[in-house]
Write an enzyme that holds these catalytic residues in place. Structure first.
Site, PDB file in Angstrom:
ATOM      1  N   TYR A   1       0.838  -1.209   0.000  1.00 35.68           N
ATOM      2  CA  TYR A   1       0.000   0.000   0.000  1.00 35.68           C
ATOM      3  C   TYR A   1       0.875   1.263   0.000  1.00 35.68           C
ATOM      4  O   TYR A   1       0.625   2.202  -0.763  1.00 35.68           O
ATOM      5  CB  TYR A   1      -0.901  -0.048   1.234  1.00 35.68           C
ATOM      6  CG  TYR A   1      -1.945   1.054   1.312  1.00 35.68           C
ATOM      7  CD1 TYR A   1      -3.109   0.987   0.550  1.00 35.68           C
ATOM      8  CD2 TYR A   1      -1.784   2.140   2.175  1.00 35.68           C
ATOM      9  CE1 TYR A   1      -4.075   1.993   0.638  1.00 35.68           C
ATOM     10  CE2 TYR A   1      -2.738   3.135   2.266  1.00 35.68           C
ATOM     11  CZ  TYR A   1      -3.881   3.054   1.496  1.00 35.68           C
ATOM     12  OH  TYR A   1      -4.833   4.052   1.589  1.00 35.68           O
TER      13      TYR A   1
ATOM     14  N   LYS B   1       0.978   4.299  -2.738  1.00 29.31           N
ATOM     15  CA  LYS B   1       0.595   5.673  -2.392  1.00 29.31           C
ATOM     16  C   LYS B   1       1.773   6.645  -2.570  1.00 29.31           C
ATOM     17  O   LYS B   1       1.560   7.821  -2.865  1.00 29.31           O
ATOM     18  CB  LYS B   1       0.015   5.717  -0.972  1.00 29.31           C
ATOM     19  CG  LYS B   1      -1.318   4.948  -0.848  1.00 29.31           C
ATOM     20  CD  LYS B   1      -2.374   5.484  -1.791  1.00 29.31           C
ATOM     21  CE  LYS B   1      -3.696   4.763  -1.707  1.00 29.31           C
ATOM     22  NZ  LYS B   1      -4.723   5.314  -2.611  1.00 29.31           N
TER      23      LYS B   1
HETATM   24  P1  NAP Z   1     -13.342   1.951   0.690  1.00 28.39           P
HETATM   25  O1  NAP Z   1     -14.411   2.327   1.651  1.00 28.39           O
HETATM   26  O2  NAP Z   1     -12.789   0.565   0.737  1.00 28.39           O
HETATM   27  O3  NAP Z   1     -13.878   2.259  -0.800  1.00 28.39           O
HETATM   28  C1  NAP Z   1     -13.101   1.989  -1.924  1.00 28.39           C
HETATM   29  C2  NAP Z   1     -14.029   1.827  -3.107  1.00 28.39           C
HETATM   30  O4  NAP Z   1     -13.243   1.504  -4.271  1.00 28.39           O
HETATM   31  C3  NAP Z   1     -15.013   0.674  -2.919  1.00 28.39           C
HETATM   32  O5  NAP Z   1     -16.293   1.070  -3.313  1.00 28.39           O
HETATM   33  C4  NAP Z   1     -14.444  -0.394  -3.823  1.00 28.39           C
HETATM   34  O6  NAP Z   1     -15.391  -1.301  -4.330  1.00 28.39           O
HETATM   35  C5  NAP Z   1     -13.865   0.434  -4.952  1.00 28.39           C
HETATM   36  N1  NAP Z   1     -12.936  -0.367  -5.740  1.00 28.39           N
HETATM   37  C6  NAP Z   1     -12.064  -1.310  -5.289  1.00 28.39           C
HETATM   38  N2  NAP Z   1     -11.415  -1.867  -6.322  1.00 28.39           N
HETATM   39  C7  NAP Z   1     -11.874  -1.267  -7.457  1.00 28.39           C
HETATM   40  C8  NAP Z   1     -11.587  -1.417  -8.832  1.00 28.39           C
HETATM   41  N3  NAP Z   1     -10.699  -2.341  -9.262  1.00 28.39           N
HETATM   42  N4  NAP Z   1     -12.239  -0.648  -9.727  1.00 28.39           N
HETATM   43  C9  NAP Z   1     -13.138   0.273  -9.315  1.00 28.39           C
HETATM   44  N5  NAP Z   1     -13.472   0.464  -8.025  1.00 28.39           N
HETATM   45  C10 NAP Z   1     -12.836  -0.305  -7.095  1.00 28.39           C
HETATM   46  O7  NAP Z   1     -12.080   2.907   0.807  1.00 28.39           O
HETATM   47  P2  NAP Z   1     -11.959   4.418   1.354  1.00 28.39           P
HETATM   48  O8  NAP Z   1     -11.526   4.351   2.753  1.00 28.39           O
HETATM   49  O9  NAP Z   1     -13.147   5.208   0.970  1.00 28.39           O
HETATM   50  O10 NAP Z   1     -10.684   4.880   0.504  1.00 28.39           O
HETATM   51  C11 NAP Z   1     -10.799   5.621  -0.712  1.00 28.39           C
HETATM   52  C12 NAP Z   1      -9.410   6.032  -1.162  1.00 28.39           C
HETATM   53  O11 NAP Z   1      -8.798   6.803  -0.126  1.00 28.39           O
HETATM   54  C13 NAP Z   1      -8.461   4.868  -1.428  1.00 28.39           C
HETATM   55  O12 NAP Z   1      -7.616   5.165  -2.498  1.00 28.39           O
HETATM   56  C14 NAP Z   1      -7.677   4.776  -0.146  1.00 28.39           C
HETATM   57  O13 NAP Z   1      -6.434   4.166  -0.341  1.00 28.39           O
HETATM   58  C15 NAP Z   1      -7.550   6.240   0.212  1.00 28.39           C
HETATM   59  N6  NAP Z   1      -7.276   6.493   1.622  1.00 28.39           N
HETATM   60  C16 NAP Z   1      -8.130   6.065   2.587  1.00 28.39           C
HETATM   61  C17 NAP Z   1      -7.829   6.338   3.930  1.00 28.39           C
HETATM   62  C18 NAP Z   1      -8.717   5.895   5.048  1.00 28.39           C
HETATM   63  O14 NAP Z   1      -8.300   6.060   6.205  1.00 28.39           O
HETATM   64  N7  NAP Z   1      -9.903   5.377   4.804  1.00 28.39           N
HETATM   65  C19 NAP Z   1      -6.663   7.033   4.259  1.00 28.39           C
HETATM   66  C20 NAP Z   1      -5.810   7.440   3.228  1.00 28.39           C
HETATM   67  C21 NAP Z   1      -6.131   7.180   1.924  1.00 28.39           C
HETATM   68  P3  NAP Z   1     -15.778  -2.653  -3.481  1.00 28.39           P
HETATM   69  O15 NAP Z   1     -16.865  -2.217  -2.590  1.00 28.39           O
HETATM   70  O16 NAP Z   1     -16.208  -3.642  -4.486  1.00 28.39           O
HETATM   71  O17 NAP Z   1     -14.518  -3.056  -2.782  1.00 28.39           O
END
Ligand code: NAP
Length: 246
Positions: free
Chosen positions: A154, A158
């Site tokens: 990861y 990133k």
């Molecule tokens: P999340 O709740 O897991 O949502 C991610 C979404 O992306 C889900 O709807 C997922 O679908 C979809 N997805 C996964 N693989 C995909 C693919 N191959 N093609 C299209 N869509 C796909 O994650 P989040 O926490 O909202 O995170 C969103 C972004 O922010 C990510 O890039 C993550 O790395 C970044 N981020 C998050 C945090 C945090 O603390 N949450 C912190 C820093 C950065 P499914 O439902 O089918 O899996």
């Protein structure tokens, strides 16, 4: 209305941060392509936007698949005629300590978080170049800046997203396209729900603002970078982490 009539692609917009970005963009007048691999959540986000009287379509996409990404761009342009904003938000985790990480875990995370961002940007950039204007926002992470236990794959993706952001800021800046990244800290979504409560409590304690982040916190920063207010911001990495690393 900070995004009136702007056509915006948001990947991974079925839930979490992506969903909040899509809702927020739509409430600011955008026409949103809710691009998501999961049909149920993606369609639900688009319906929620439409029920509020705003504009959205659901487009099924797997960002790892170049044919699927090409179809996403075609569907969005055939529906709305142009693409003004791309938010590369789709991302996954598959955590393990370095010595235990499998090749499958490595490949899976690289495929979505790194190649997926490359695929979408490469497919969208020619449209923006044609238009002479566009905004690309890549969702990185505090982990890409500082690393994290159990997240070799990861963190690599990133950090890679930041490298690509700066490269595209140079390549595309002269074509009228701004490329920036947002680096969220620990945000309350299903992704962090997988983490042990002990770790989340520790992150909260380390954050000067005294709380974890919300998807709304991240959406506000992304909205700024998508709007005309950020027209002279390019190649930047905007941390939205409550100051966790201060
Ligand atoms: P999340 O709740 O897991 O949502 C991610 C979404 O992306 C889900 O709807 C997922 O679908 C979809 N997805 C996964 N693989 C995909 C693919 N191959 N093609 C299209 N869509 C796909 O994650 P989040 O926490 O909202 O995170 C969103 C972004 O922010 C990510 O890039 C993550 O790395 C970044 N981020 C998050 C945090 C945090 O603390 N949450 C912190 C820093 C950065 P499914 O439902 O089918 O899996």
């Amino acid at each position: 209305m900070r995004l009136r009539d702007k056509v915006c692609i948001v990947t991974g917009a079925g839930r979490g941060i992506g969903k909040e970005i899509a809702l927020r963009f739509a409430s600011e007048g955008a026409k949103v392509a809710v691009c998501e691999i999961d049909e149920m959540t993606g369609a639900a986000t688009a319906s929620e936007i439409q029920e509020k009287g705003h504009e959205a379509i659901f487009v099924k996409v797997d960002v790892t698949n170049r044919e699927s990404v090409k179809a996403m761009v075609e569907e969005t342009t055939s529906h709305y005629g142009r693409i003004d904003v791309l938010v590369n938000n789709a991302g996954i985790t598959a955590d393990a300590l370095l010595v235990k990480m499998t090749e499958e875990q490595w490949d899976k995370v690289i495929g979505v978080n790194l190649k997926g961002v490359f695929n979408c940007t490469q497919a969208v950039a020619p449209k923006m170049i044609e238009q002479g204007k566009g905004k690309i926002i890549n969702i990185s992470s505090v982990v890409g800046l500082y690393g994290n236990f159990g997240q070799t794959n990861y963190a690599a993706t990133k950090s890679g997203v930041i490298g690509m952001t700066k490269t595209w800021g140079k390549e595309l800046g002269r074509k009228g396209i701004n490329v920036n990244a947002v680096a969220p800290g620990f945000i309350i979504t299903e992704m962090t729900a997988k983490m042990p409560q002990k770790v989340l409590d520790m992150m909260k304690d380390k954050t000067p603002l005294g709380r974890l982040g919300t998807p709304q916190d991240v959406a506000s920063a992304v909205l700024f970078l998508a709007s005309d207010e950020s027209d002279y911001v390019n190649g930047a990495v905007l941390s939205v982490d409550g100051g966790i690393v201060l």
